[in-house]
Write a protein that holds these residues in place. Structure first.
Motif, PDB file in Angstrom:
ATOM      1  N   GLU A  50      21.976  -1.985  10.392  1.00  0.00           N
ATOM      2  CA  GLU A  50      22.850  -3.149  10.491  1.00  0.00           C
ATOM      3  C   GLU A  50      24.122  -2.705  11.185  1.00  0.00           C
ATOM      4  O   GLU A  50      24.683  -1.666  10.888  1.00  0.00           O
ATOM      5  CB  GLU A  50      23.143  -3.732   9.114  1.00  0.00           C
ATOM      6  N   GLN A  60      24.463  -7.727  12.602  1.00  0.00           N
ATOM      7  CA  GLN A  60      23.091  -7.896  13.064  1.00  0.00           C
ATOM      8  C   GLN A  60      22.203  -6.899  12.345  1.00  0.00           C
ATOM      9  O   GLN A  60      22.508  -5.722  12.265  1.00  0.00           O
ATOM     10  CB  GLN A  60      23.018  -7.658  14.565  1.00  0.00           C
ATOM     11  N   ASP A  62      18.690  -5.153  12.568  1.00  0.00           N
ATOM     12  CA  ASP A  62      17.556  -4.844  13.450  1.00  0.00           C
ATOM     13  C   ASP A  62      16.504  -4.118  12.628  1.00  0.00           C
ATOM     14  O   ASP A  62      16.823  -3.170  11.909  1.00  0.00           O
ATOM     15  CB  ASP A  62      17.990  -3.948  14.606  1.00  0.00           C
ATOM     16  N   THR A  79      12.078  -7.182  14.728  1.00  0.00           N
ATOM     17  CA  THR A  79      12.881  -8.400  14.761  1.00  0.00           C
ATOM     18  C   THR A  79      14.352  -8.090  14.537  1.00  0.00           C
ATOM     19  O   THR A  79      14.708  -6.974  14.174  1.00  0.00           O
ATOM     20  CB  THR A  79      12.394  -9.415  13.695  1.00  0.00           C
ATOM     21  N   SER A  80      15.181  -9.092  14.739  1.00  0.00           N
ATOM     22  CA  SER A  80      16.611  -9.013  14.447  1.00  0.00           C
ATOM     23  C   SER A  80      17.042 -10.309  13.778  1.00  0.00           C
ATOM     24  O   SER A  80      16.454 -11.358  14.014  1.00  0.00           O
ATOM     25  CB  SER A  80      17.440  -8.845  15.722  1.00  0.00           C
ATOM     26  N   GLN A  81      18.074 -10.189  12.961  1.00  0.00           N
ATOM     27  CA  GLN A  81      18.686 -11.366  12.351  1.00  0.00           C
ATOM     28  C   GLN A  81      20.190 -11.177  12.350  1.00  0.00           C
ATOM     29  O   GLN A  81      20.677 -10.067  12.130  1.00  0.00           O
ATOM     30  CB  GLN A  81      18.227 -11.542  10.902  1.00  0.00           C
ATOM     31  N   ILE A  83      23.336 -11.735  10.209  1.00  0.00           N
ATOM     32  CA  ILE A  83      23.403 -11.896   8.755  1.00  0.00           C
ATOM     33  C   ILE A  83      24.809 -12.095   8.209  1.00  0.00           C
ATOM     34  O   ILE A  83      24.970 -12.389   7.034  1.00  0.00           O
ATOM     35  CB  ILE A  83      22.747 -10.694   8.037  1.00  0.00           C
ATOM     36  N   HIS A  94      17.356 -11.162   3.571  1.00  0.00           N
ATOM     37  CA  HIS A  94      17.088 -11.184   5.013  1.00  0.00           C
ATOM     38  C   HIS A  94      15.949 -10.228   5.380  1.00  0.00           C
ATOM     39  O   HIS A  94      15.118 -10.553   6.228  1.00  0.00           O
ATOM     40  CB  HIS A  94      18.343 -10.806   5.798  1.00  0.00           C
ATOM     41  N   SER A  98      12.358 -11.330   7.048  1.00  0.00           N
ATOM     42  CA  SER A  98      11.930 -10.754   8.329  1.00  0.00           C
ATOM     43  C   SER A  98      10.587 -10.059   8.244  1.00  0.00           C
ATOM     44  O   SER A  98       9.910  -9.879   9.254  1.00  0.00           O
ATOM     45  CB  SER A  98      12.966  -9.737   8.820  1.00  0.00           C
TER      46      SER A  98
END
Length: 173
Positions: A50, A60, A62, A79-81, A83, A94, A98
């Motif tokens: 993160e 973010q 990853d 993936t990425s989010q 947060i 999260h 994911s």
């Protein structure tokens, strides 16, 4: 790329269309291929990091996956989010969102950077895995790559085998 081909000569693609093709066409396709490979392979390791993304100024998450396929170890982006602020419970939420379509009983280890919130996250995740799959995760520290690399380097150096010199001599100059 396709010189002389009539379709290629008239093809144009601006930034928006290119982004759309990548996000809605290529990304789901390659994500599907990766997830089907995961379902066929028995074990995998998840890696996450993160960090603050400078453009949206948001944290973010990853996630990458490491698995063995045809006797080779592969690490692939999953993936990425975005947060925002994330305590351990937020991070776990999260992370689970994911990775919800991955087999939990194939997860061997979670590798992450070392802030204390990530240790709390790890404890919560391990409890979930034990409850769901009746198994534990391999805990080799916060970042498996650095721990294993350090242990191998120390072992090679301390045994006077000359292995460290051999490995350094094969590195590209």
């Amino acid at each position: 790329m396709f010189q002389g081909h009539p379709i290629a000569e008239t093809f144009s693609c601006g930034e928006t269309k290119c982004r759309y093709l990548c996000q809605c066409g290529l990304a789901p396709h390659f994500s599907s291929l990766l997830k089907s490979r995961i379902s066929k392979d028995s074990e995998y390791v998840l890696l996450f990091d993160e960090s603050v993304n400078k453009k949206p100024k948001n944290k973010q998450l990853d996630i990458h996956i490491r698995l063995c396929h045809h006797d080779q170890v592969h690490t692939r982006y999953l993936t990425s989010q975005f947060i925002g602020y994330a305590a351990a419970t937020d991070l776990l939420e999260h992370f689970n969102a994911s990775t919800s379509d991955l087999r939990r009983n194939g997860l061997l280890q979670v590798s992450r950077n070392g802030p204390s919130v990530n240790w709390s996250f790890y404890d919560k995740l391990e409890k979930e895995i034990k409850n769901e799959c009746d198994m534990g995760l391999l805990n080799i520290g916060s970042c498996g790559l650095h721990v294993i690399h350090g242990a191998f380097h120390t072992g090679a150096r301390e045994t006077d085998s000359g292995l460290d010199g051999l490995l350094q001599s094969i590195l590209p100059v």
